[in-house]
Scaffold this motif. Structure first.
Motif, PDB file in Angstrom:
ATOM      1  N   THR A 145      54.385  19.507   7.502  1.00 55.63           N
ATOM      2  CA  THR A 145      55.423  20.513   7.308  1.00 55.63           C
ATOM      3  C   THR A 145      56.773  19.836   7.090  1.00 55.63           C
TER       4      THR A 145
ATOM      5  N   LEU B 133      49.530  19.068  10.557  1.00 58.97           N
ATOM      6  CA  LEU B 133      48.457  20.008  10.845  1.00 58.97           C
ATOM      7  C   LEU B 133      47.181  19.452  10.221  1.00 58.97           C
TER       8      LEU B 133
ATOM      9  N   ARG C 202      42.651  19.968   9.952  1.00 62.12           N
ATOM     10  CA  ARG C 202      41.491  20.818  10.209  1.00 62.12           C
ATOM     11  C   ARG C 202      40.225  19.969  10.181  1.00 62.12           C
TER      12      ARG C 202
ATOM     13  N   ARG D  41      41.343  23.652  14.227  1.00 58.92           N
ATOM     14  CA  ARG D  41      42.659  23.231  13.743  1.00 58.92           C
ATOM     15  C   ARG D  41      43.473  22.633  14.884  1.00 58.92           C
ATOM     16  N   SER D  42      44.253  21.601  14.545  1.00 57.65           N
ATOM     17  CA  SER D  42      45.109  20.937  15.522  1.00 57.65           C
ATOM     18  C   SER D  42      46.449  20.632  14.882  1.00 57.65           C
ATOM     19  N   SER D  43      47.456  20.443  15.724  1.00 56.10           N
ATOM     20  CA  SER D  43      48.782  20.073  15.222  1.00 56.10           C
ATOM     21  C   SER D  43      49.344  18.942  16.070  1.00 56.10           C
TER      22      SER D  43
END
Length: 84
Positions: A15, A21, A23, A41-43
């Motif tokens: 971002t 981010l 997946r 999903r992870s961030s």
């Protein structure tokens, strides 16, 4: 009949403020035919500890998280914390 389970990173996004981010797709296969597919999903935030994170995601973080991005993200978090 041969069942296999594979997990791959199939999507990575960075971002504007440096959050990464990603997946993970988990596929269950039987003799080459996909039986099921699930996503997780992870961030990751700039300067976050990358222990245990997949190598291809770490490589993206190392490129995206410049000192300027890290400082801007930390300033943004500090401003939000003070305003709360």
């Amino acid at each position: 009949m041969s069942l296999t389970k594979t997990t791959t990173i199939d999507q990575i996004t960075v971002t504007e403020n440096g959050i990464v981010l990603y997946r993970e797709a988990t596929r269950i296969m039987e003799d080459g035919n996909e039986l099921s597919k699930t996503y997780h999903r992870s961030s990751l935030t700039p300067a976050q500890d990358l222990t245990g994170i997949p190598a291809n995601v770490v490589a993206i973080c190392n490129v995206a998280w410049t000192p300027e991005i890290i400082a801007a993200y930390q300033a943004q978090v500090a401003a939000q914390t003070q305003g709360a």
